[in-house]
Enzyme design. Structure first.
Site, PDB file in Angstrom:
ATOM      1  N   GLY A  13      31.521 -16.209  45.407  1.00  0.00           N
ATOM      2  CA  GLY A  13      31.553 -17.080  46.577  1.00  0.00           C
ATOM      3  C   GLY A  13      30.331 -16.869  47.453  1.00  0.00           C
ATOM      4  O   GLY A  13      29.503 -15.991  47.201  1.00  0.00           O
ATOM      5  N   ALA A  14      30.237 -17.662  48.496  1.00  0.00           N
ATOM      6  CA  ALA A  14      29.147 -17.528  49.450  1.00  0.00           C
ATOM      7  C   ALA A  14      29.197 -16.145  50.095  1.00  0.00           C
ATOM      8  O   ALA A  14      30.280 -15.652  50.432  1.00  0.00           O
ATOM      9  CB  ALA A  14      29.248 -18.618  50.508  1.00  0.00           C
ATOM     10  N   GLY A  17      27.722 -11.145  47.709  1.00  0.00           N
ATOM     11  CA  GLY A  17      26.895 -10.058  47.185  1.00  0.00           C
ATOM     12  C   GLY A  17      26.354 -10.352  45.803  1.00  0.00           C
ATOM     13  O   GLY A  17      25.759  -9.482  45.175  1.00  0.00           O
ATOM     14  N   SER A  19      23.815 -12.305  44.719  1.00  0.00           N
ATOM     15  CA  SER A  19      22.354 -12.231  44.581  1.00  0.00           C
ATOM     16  C   SER A  19      21.864 -10.793  44.607  1.00  0.00           C
ATOM     17  O   SER A  19      21.022 -10.409  43.797  1.00  0.00           O
ATOM     18  CB  SER A  19      21.660 -13.044  45.679  1.00  0.00           C
ATOM     19  OG  SER A  19      21.860 -14.422  45.485  1.00  0.00           O
ATOM     20  N   ALA A  37      13.094 -19.571  42.360  1.00  0.00           N
ATOM     21  CA  ALA A  37      13.739 -19.923  43.621  1.00  0.00           C
ATOM     22  C   ALA A  37      14.014 -21.423  43.665  1.00  0.00           C
ATOM     23  O   ALA A  37      13.103 -22.220  43.458  1.00  0.00           O
ATOM     24  CB  ALA A  37      12.835 -19.525  44.781  1.00  0.00           C
ATOM     25  N   HIS A  53      16.021 -12.770  51.578  1.00  0.00           N
ATOM     26  CA  HIS A  53      16.001 -12.554  50.130  1.00  0.00           C
ATOM     27  C   HIS A  53      14.639 -12.019  49.685  1.00  0.00           C
ATOM     28  O   HIS A  53      14.563 -11.100  48.872  1.00  0.00           O
ATOM     29  CB  HIS A  53      16.324 -13.859  49.383  1.00  0.00           C
ATOM     30  CG  HIS A  53      17.791 -14.127  49.266  1.00  0.00           C
ATOM     31  ND1 HIS A  53      18.422 -14.256  48.059  1.00  0.00           N
ATOM     32  CD2 HIS A  53      18.745 -14.300  50.202  1.00  0.00           C
ATOM     33  CE1 HIS A  53      19.709 -14.489  48.249  1.00  0.00           C
ATOM     34  NE2 HIS A  53      19.931 -14.532  49.549  1.00  0.00           N
ATOM     35  N   ARG A  57      13.981  -8.259  47.972  1.00  0.00           N
ATOM     36  CA  ARG A  57      13.372  -8.106  46.646  1.00  0.00           C
ATOM     37  C   ARG A  57      12.127  -7.244  46.695  1.00  0.00           C
ATOM     38  O   ARG A  57      11.842  -6.516  45.754  1.00  0.00           O
ATOM     39  CB  ARG A  57      13.013  -9.476  46.057  1.00  0.00           C
ATOM     40  CG  ARG A  57      14.166 -10.263  45.556  1.00  0.00           C
ATOM     41  CD  ARG A  57      13.730 -11.445  44.714  1.00  0.00           C
ATOM     42  NE  ARG A  57      12.704 -12.274  45.295  1.00  0.00           N
ATOM     43  CZ  ARG A  57      12.919 -13.295  46.116  1.00  0.00           C
ATOM     44  NH1 ARG A  57      14.143 -13.611  46.469  1.00  0.00           N
ATOM     45  NH2 ARG A  57      11.912 -14.013  46.574  1.00  0.00           N
ATOM     46  N   GLU A  65       8.611 -21.264  42.807  1.00  0.00           N
ATOM     47  CA  GLU A  65       9.412 -22.211  43.582  1.00  0.00           C
ATOM     48  C   GLU A  65       9.723 -23.401  42.673  1.00  0.00           C
ATOM     49  O   GLU A  65       8.814 -24.106  42.246  1.00  0.00           O
ATOM     50  CB  GLU A  65       8.646 -22.677  44.813  1.00  0.00           C
ATOM     51  CG  GLU A  65       8.211 -21.554  45.747  1.00  0.00           C
ATOM     52  CD  GLU A  65       9.341 -20.983  46.580  1.00  0.00           C
ATOM     53  OE1 GLU A  65      10.384 -21.654  46.719  1.00  0.00           O
ATOM     54  OE2 GLU A  65       9.180 -19.865  47.085  1.00  0.00           O
ATOM     55  N   ASP A  86      17.846 -17.992  40.808  1.00  0.00           N
ATOM     56  CA  ASP A  86      18.734 -17.933  41.967  1.00  0.00           C
ATOM     57  C   ASP A  86      18.460 -19.147  42.855  1.00  0.00           C
ATOM     58  O   ASP A  86      17.485 -19.166  43.583  1.00  0.00           O
ATOM     59  CB  ASP A  86      18.490 -16.644  42.733  1.00  0.00           C
ATOM     60  CG  ASP A  86      19.561 -16.334  43.758  1.00  0.00           C
ATOM     61  OD1 ASP A  86      20.492 -17.140  43.936  1.00  0.00           O
ATOM     62  OD2 ASP A  86      19.450 -15.275  44.408  1.00  0.00           O
TER      63      ASP A  86
END
Length: 179
Positions: A13-14, A17, A19, A37, A53, A57, A65, A86
């Site tokens: 879910g949003a 965790g 990512s 991305a 994010h 990283r 992108e 992601d």
């Protein structure tokens, strides 16, 4: 060095965790990292999330992108690298809002993922656990996301769901050395 399967799916879910888990999984492979991305920044909140994010990283990632065309990034990944895509949810959203042919885009994506020379970890949101959305566009999105997740899970060697930051394996096994 952590050996990743050819294709892994991390769903949740949003703010679950997912990512962060996927980033740790990729980082432990000790391969050169490629981050695909798909987010598009439309407001300050999304810009802050993207910045968070990037900071998490760190500098050891090559970022591509690709809000629409993930295929080029997957084709460009070398066998010695590892790819983190992601996320599939934002990729789908971008295509849905642009009124693209979702069936064709999904087929193209699945072919690129399964033919990528590098191991790929895909992050995607689980959106089907809530109530039925009120409007038609939201229902179309929920259904398309559910179908995409099912197809991704079908072709993945490893499927992990993340809830409250904790990974739970649904298919396959976490690579040796993960814990």
């Amino acid at each position: 060095m952590l050996m990743l399967p050819s294709l892994s799916l991390v769903v949740g879910g949003a703010a679950s965790g997912k990512s962060a888990f996927a980033e740790r999984l990729v980082a432990r492979s000790e391969r050169p990292r490629v981050y695909i991305a798909t987010a598009k920044s439309f407001d300050a909140e999304m810009e802050a999330k993207i910045a968070d994010h990037r900071e998490r990283r760190g500098p050891d990632w090559r970022t591509v992108e690709a809000p629409f065309d993930v295929t080029d990034a997957l084709v460009g990944a070398g066998a010695a690298e590892v790819v983190l895509f992601d996320c599939a949810t934002l990729w789908l959203t971008n295509h849905l809002l642009a009124e693209h042919d979702l069936v064709a885009k999904e087929a193209h994506l699945l072919a690129a993922l399964t033919n990528c020379a590098a191991p790929v970890v895909v992050v995607s949101n689980e959106v089907g656990a809530g109530i039925v959305p009120e409007n038609a566009l939201s229902r179309q999105f929920r259904n398309a996301q559910g179908q995409l997740n099912q197809r991704l899970a079908e072709v993945s060697d490893l499927v992990v769901t993340v809830m409250a930051g904790l990974p739970m394996v649904l298919k396959g096994d976490l690579p040796k050395g993960w814990l």
